[in-house]
Motif scaffolding. Sequence first.
Motif, mmCIF file in Angstrom:
data_model
loop_
_atom_site.group_PDB
_atom_site.id
_atom_site.type_symbol
_atom_site.label_atom_id
_atom_site.label_comp_id
_atom_site.label_asym_id
_atom_site.label_seq_id
_atom_site.Cartn_x
_atom_site.Cartn_y
_atom_site.Cartn_z
ATOM 1 N N ALA A 35 1.629 7.208 -1.139
ATOM 2 C CA ALA A 35 1.042 5.807 -1.197
ATOM 3 C C ALA A 35 2.090 4.854 -1.230
ATOM 4 N N LEU A 36 2.904 4.841 -1.952
ATOM 5 C CA LEU A 36 4.272 3.996 -2.160
ATOM 6 C C LEU A 36 5.027 3.915 -0.724
ATOM 7 N N ARG A 37 5.186 5.178 -0.062
ATOM 8 C CA ARG A 37 5.865 5.244 0.932
ATOM 9 C C ARG A 37 5.262 4.417 2.090
ATOM 10 N N GLU A 38 3.654 4.799 2.074
ATOM 11 C CA GLU A 38 3.144 3.763 3.112
ATOM 12 C C GLU A 38 3.114 2.471 2.981
ATOM 13 N N ARG A 39 3.337 2.084 1.733
ATOM 14 C CA ARG A 39 3.587 0.394 1.564
ATOM 15 C C ARG A 39 4.927 -0.115 1.864
#
Length: 374
Positions: A35-39
Motif C-alpha cells: 500500500a505504501l508503494r502504491e502511494r
Amino acid sequence: MLLTFQMDQSLTIVHTEASTGWGGQEKRIFSEMLALRERGHHPSVITAQDAALAKHCANAQFPTYEVSFKRSDYLRSFRRISQRFKELHPDVVNTHSSRDGYLAAAAARWTNVPALIRSRHIDVDYPQRSISRIAYYHLADHVLTTSNRIRNRLSKQLSIPIERISNIPTGIDVQTFDPSSADRDKFRNELKLQPHTKLVGQVSVLRSWKGHRILIQAISQLKDLEDLYWVFVGEGPMRQLLEEDIRSYGLEDRITLAGHREDIPDVLAALDYVVLASTGHEGVPQVVLQAQAMERLVIATEVGGIPEVVEHGVTGLLTEPNHPQALADALRVAFQDPEHAREIGKRARKSVGSNYSLSKMVDTLESLYSRLLT
C-alpha cells in the motif's frame, strides 16, 4: 484499489522482521509495503535468512536484505544492518519482533535514522519489563499496536506515555475482499461438497493459542446437526495433534485440514460461517476483518482486540474462550437463524469499510510519519 490521502513527499521506509514464519504479523508488514508503494513511497525490508517474508517481498520486487539474527552473529549483523541504513538513508525504520527490535533498532540509532518505530502485534505480558522498556521506549520514538487493549497494556506495564503509542489495526482491501467478486464454488468443489451443505471454517495458523482443539471439542457436541462440514485452513506445528484429536472424536468425515492457502477471498466466500476460537494473544486478527468484509458471520472468542471489532449481535457473535460448551452453544444459535447471520454479515462489511479499510490504515500511517519527521 482506491487510496485517498497523499503526503507531500515520498519516504524511504525500512521494515525489519526477525521471524521466519508467515502469519498475521508478516502479512501485515507485506500489505503495508504494497500500500505504501502504491502511494509513491519506497519501502524495503530486512529479514532473517530464509524467511517467508523475504520470499514474498522479493517476488513482489521490493528491495530485500537478509541477515542472521542468531545471537552468535549479532555483531556482524549489526554492522551489516548499519551499513544498509547508511546506503538507504531511510526516513523511517519500523521494527517488529524481539531480536530485530533490539539489533536493528540499535543500528538505526547508531546511524541517526530520523524516525524509529516499534510495532507490537500480539497481546502478551512483559515478564522482564525493565528490558522490554528498552526496546519500546529507548529504542523507539513511537510504538504501533494493532488493538487498544495492547496499547493500554503496553503503556501500563512498561510505563510508556500513552501518547507515544498509536493503535492502527491492519487495514483490509475491501475491493479484494468483496463477496460479489469472489468465487464461492471453487473451494467448495475442491472439498466435493453438496450445494446444500453448510461449510464452517477457521482460517489461521495451526498453533496452540488459536484454539483448534477447543473447536474440535465443540464440533463433537454438534454431531446432531446434519449438512454441516468443517474446514481448518492454515498450516503449523499443531497439525499432527489436531489430526489425532479429529480421529479420537470420530470426526474424520466431518473436518478437513486444508493446509495453507493463498486464495483467502475465495476460501471465505465458500464459508457460510467463520470461527476463531483463540484462547489468547490476539491483537485484531486480520481474518476477522477479512471475513466481515466478505459479509460472513464471525463467531469468535472474547480475547485480545477481538471485541473491538466484533460487537456481539451486531457485527458478529462473541463467546467465552477455553470453553467448548459455550462455543458449541454459540455455533448452534448461529446455525438456527441464517437470516440473522446474513444481516450481521452485511452490517459487518459496512463497519470494515468505514473503520478498517486499507486506505484508512495508510492515511493514519502517513499522518504518523509526518508527525514524527516534523
